[in-house]
Motif scaffolding. Sequence first.
Motif, PDB file in Angstrom:
ATOM      1  N   SER A  55      12.876 -38.307 -67.643  1.00 56.65           N
ATOM      2  CA  SER A  55      13.321 -38.216 -69.030  1.00 56.65           C
ATOM      3  C   SER A  55      13.140 -39.558 -69.727  1.00 56.65           C
ATOM      4  N   PRO A  98      11.715 -34.954 -74.659  1.00 60.17           N
ATOM      5  CA  PRO A  98      12.922 -34.316 -75.190  1.00 60.17           C
ATOM      6  C   PRO A  98      12.570 -33.067 -75.982  1.00 60.17           C
ATOM      7  N   TRP A 104      14.318 -31.467 -79.030  1.00 66.48           N
ATOM      8  CA  TRP A 104      15.410 -31.678 -79.979  1.00 66.48           C
ATOM      9  C   TRP A 104      15.964 -30.379 -80.540  1.00 66.48           C
ATOM     10  N   SER A 119      21.451 -30.800 -75.481  1.00 67.10           N
ATOM     11  CA  SER A 119      21.176 -31.493 -74.226  1.00 67.10           C
ATOM     12  C   SER A 119      21.933 -30.918 -73.041  1.00 67.10           C
ATOM     13  N   ASN A 157      16.616 -34.674 -73.035  1.00 63.73           N
ATOM     14  CA  ASN A 157      16.971 -35.364 -74.275  1.00 63.73           C
ATOM     15  C   ASN A 157      17.714 -36.662 -73.968  1.00 63.73           C
TER      16      ASN A 157
END
Length: 258
Positions: free
Chosen positions: A68, A111, A113, A117, A124
């Motif tokens: 990530s 991520p 959006w 999350s 994210n």
Amino acid sequence: MAGACARAALALALWCALAAAAAGQTGQWLRAHATFYGGADASGTMGGACGYGNLYAQGYGTRTAALSTALFAGGAACGQCYKLVCDRKTDPTWCKPGVSVTVTATNFCPPNWSIPSDRGGWCNPPRPHFDMAQPAWEKIGVYRGGIIPVIYRRVSCVKKGGVRFAINGHDYFNLVLVTNVAGPGSIRAMDVRGSRTPDWMSMARNWGANWHSLTYLNGQGLSFRVTVTDGQTIVFANVVPPSWRFGQSFASNLQFSL
């Protein structure tokens, strides 16, 4: 005044320790989550944001992960190795007991959006997350679980043979992919020198594990000076012969310490 200075020094030391721990560089176990991708044979993990291409051919195999944003660091984490254990205290249902797996960072998990999350947007910011190759994930997790809590830490990368260099690009754009890096696995800085060039020239990270220079070096033997993220530096003298061509790869006999 002395007390204030002492408190400031203590606060600075604590901040440095926390920053190092957040980067996973102290050996301390940290918490994250893990999912999987790429299919049962990990064929869907080929390529990726580190630029390693065919992970089988490059020696990374199926023990890989996409990181990530919080871990990927814009590509600076490419090549780093992590040991992961499924956290059975948090989720005894989907964790396999008594096992761990070590993976190499080879890709970026972007991520999403549009998804919270905690409900699908696992990669994210600021979440630390590992989207692992499926065979690696299944070493520690039960397939039907889909996502598992893990504890992880940075570990040294163990490699066979020396560091390898692949030369791509064109005349005034030399793009060099560095693979099979042991020890910390990731590169902090890189320089190049041609056999007819007296001085070292700094290279810049282009993307992932690819570094570039903007100098015409055709027909020259090439040496590289590579510094990895724990500070070790090795000079790979004349590792590329003057007869090199774009698209070729060259293996060295040198390797970084664990």
